[in-house]
Design an enzyme around this catalytic site. Structure first.
Site, PDB file in Angstrom:
ATOM      1  N   LYS A 195      13.620 -55.683 -32.727  1.00  0.00           N
ATOM      2  CA  LYS A 195      12.463 -55.246 -33.506  1.00  0.00           C
ATOM      3  C   LYS A 195      12.502 -55.957 -34.853  1.00  0.00           C
ATOM      4  O   LYS A 195      13.475 -55.843 -35.594  1.00  0.00           O
ATOM      5  CB  LYS A 195      12.508 -53.736 -33.686  1.00  0.00           C
ATOM      6  CG  LYS A 195      11.389 -53.212 -34.574  1.00  0.00           C
ATOM      7  CD  LYS A 195      11.373 -51.703 -34.618  1.00  0.00           C
ATOM      8  CE  LYS A 195      10.308 -51.212 -35.581  1.00  0.00           C
ATOM      9  NZ  LYS A 195      10.281 -49.754 -35.651  1.00  0.00           N
ATOM     10  N   LYS A 248       9.590 -56.541 -30.037  1.00  0.00           N
ATOM     11  CA  LYS A 248       8.467 -56.045 -30.826  1.00  0.00           C
ATOM     12  C   LYS A 248       8.414 -56.775 -32.150  1.00  0.00           C
ATOM     13  O   LYS A 248       9.457 -56.919 -32.787  1.00  0.00           O
ATOM     14  CB  LYS A 248       8.685 -54.546 -31.074  1.00  0.00           C
ATOM     15  CG  LYS A 248       7.691 -53.904 -31.984  1.00  0.00           C
ATOM     16  CD  LYS A 248       8.062 -52.482 -32.220  1.00  0.00           C
ATOM     17  CE  LYS A 248       7.112 -51.937 -33.265  1.00  0.00           C
ATOM     18  NZ  LYS A 248       7.517 -50.630 -33.718  1.00  0.00           N
TER      19      LYS A 248
HETATM   20  C1  PBG Z   1       8.863 -46.528 -36.392  1.00  0.00           C
HETATM   21  C2  PBG Z   1       7.930 -47.440 -35.706  1.00  0.00           C
HETATM   22  C3  PBG Z   1       7.073 -48.412 -36.239  1.00  0.00           C
HETATM   23  C4  PBG Z   1       6.336 -48.916 -35.178  1.00  0.00           C
HETATM   24  C5  PBG Z   1       6.768 -48.266 -34.032  1.00  0.00           C
HETATM   25  N1  PBG Z   1       7.771 -47.375 -34.377  1.00  0.00           N
HETATM   26  C6  PBG Z   1       6.823 -48.828 -37.628  1.00  0.00           C
HETATM   27  C7  PBG Z   1       7.835 -49.489 -38.429  1.00  0.00           C
HETATM   28  O1  PBG Z   1       8.938 -49.825 -37.990  1.00  0.00           O
HETATM   29  O2  PBG Z   1       7.527 -49.659 -39.593  1.00  0.00           O
HETATM   30  C8  PBG Z   1       5.255 -49.954 -35.267  1.00  0.00           C
HETATM   31  C9  PBG Z   1       4.197 -49.856 -34.232  1.00  0.00           C
HETATM   32  C10 PBG Z   1       2.960 -50.615 -34.502  1.00  0.00           C
HETATM   33  O3  PBG Z   1       2.788 -51.320 -35.521  1.00  0.00           O
HETATM   34  O4  PBG Z   1       2.061 -50.518 -33.655  1.00  0.00           O
HETATM   35  N2  PBG Z   1      10.046 -47.060 -36.829  1.00  0.00           N
END
Ligand code: PBG
Length: 331
Positions: A195, A248
């Site tokens: 991520k 992601k």
């Molecule tokens: C929580 C999380 C996030 C997303 C999914 N889970 C945000 C982040 O890490 O700031 C992003 C999902 C999206 O942008 O559609 N940690």
């Protein structure tokens, strides 16, 4: 004039031939729909940077979940917006937390729909970080303990799969151990393994009210310049017991998806995030591109890169388009 031996255009001549030789297919079975749960009743609050996405109280959320299930979408991914935030994000692991309530309601009403829950603290903490903050830093091991508690409380409430998105080190192992101790040995973990610290999450943070109140997430989420590191991250999660791994965002990271696909045999999910949705929606609304075609093309590209599962806010729209395609026979 020499005759070309091979004429690739032969197999592009008609919709039927194209359909027959298509290598990658997007199917409704591959789609996961994220939903945002909020407290209250009759709430259907638009997220301004994500047209068509809403923050839903449970009564409204059930309607959308039913609709998704009726279209054949196999799973939803639940996010919660809590009533109140505190430094330790306590609603994240509260028995009557919003995600716990939502998981129970969905499993009671629509047992055939898989409930995946996002396991993180950022929506629940007053500082907006994904873990516990001490002296201005996000503390890894203290955060992992809480995340394991969050995961167990989700499964107690009926979640079928838990999806840790915090990017703390060692959290998959800790969650696996906690689930096993609580007898949930059969509950899979879908790990947000690679991520990235991405600006494509901007619209989500409006939807989930999870913008960090100081600093950013670069001390735990990955640097967008790194791909080899993604393989190390995935490898760790696999060793720690992840059942499904995830990359992601998706569209700007197709190379990472492809490399993970090559190296690992586990089911691979890709999260087409809020910013990807917002870009396509915005351009579609302006008439700058054909939204329907771009949605199918983008989601197919994510599958072609190697993702088995695609988490997308377009899930219902894509399911509708795929259904239409099936009957028209058109590509
Ligand atoms: C929580 C999380 C996030 C997303 C999914 N889970 C945000 C982040 O890490 O700031 C992003 C999902 C999206 O942008 O559609 N940690």
């Amino acid at each position: 004039m020499p005759h070309p031996l091979y004429r690739p255009r032969r197999l592009r001549e008609s919709p039927l031939i194209r359909r027959m030789v298509r290598e990658t297919r997007l199917r409704v079975d591959d789609l996961i729909l994220p939903l945002f749960a909020v407290h209250g009743r009759g709430v259907r609050e638009a997220v301004s940077s994500m047209p068509g996405v809403f923050r839903l109280s449970l009564d409204e959320l059930l309607k959308d979940a039913k609709d998704a299930a009726s279209m054949g979408i196999p799973a939803i991914l639940l996010f919660g917006v809590p009533r109140a935030k505190d430094p330790r994000g306590s609603e994240a692991y509260a028995e009557d937390g919003i995600v716990q309530q939502a998981a129970r309601a969905v499993k009671e009403t629509i047992p055939d729909l898989l409930v995946i829950t996002d396991v993180c603290l950022c929506q629940y903490t007053s500082h907006g970080h994904c873990g516990i903050v001490e002296d201005g830093r996000v503390k890894n091991d203290a955060s992992v303990e809480l995340l394991a508690r969050v995961a167990v409380s989700h499964v107690e409430s009926g979640a079928d799969i838990v999806a840790p998105s915090d990017m703390m080190d060692g959290r998959v192992a800790a969650i696996r151990e906690a689930l096993d101790d609580a007898t949930y040995v059969d509950t899979p973990i879908m790990a947000y393994s690679a991520k990235y610290a991405s600006a494509f999450y901007g619209p989500f943070r409006e939807a989930a009210e999870s913008t960090p109140q100081f600093g950013d997430r670069r001390s735990y989420q990955m640097d967008p310049g790194n791909a080899t590191e993604a393989l190390r991250e995935v490898g760790l999660d696999v060793d720690e017991g992840a059942d499904i791994v995830m990359v992601k965002p998706a569209l700007a990271y197709l190379d990472v998806i492809a490399r993970v696909r090559q190296e690992f045999g586990l089911p691979l999910a890709a999260y087409s995030v809020s910013g990807e949705y917002a870009m396509i929606k915005a351009a579609g609304r302006l008439g700058w591109l054909d939204e329907e075609r771009v949605v199918l093309e983008a989601l197919t590209a994510i599958r072609r890169a190697g993702a088995d599962l695609v988490i997308t806010y377009f899930a219902r729209e894509a399911a509708r388009l795929l259904e239409r395609q099936r009957f028209s026979g058109l590509p």
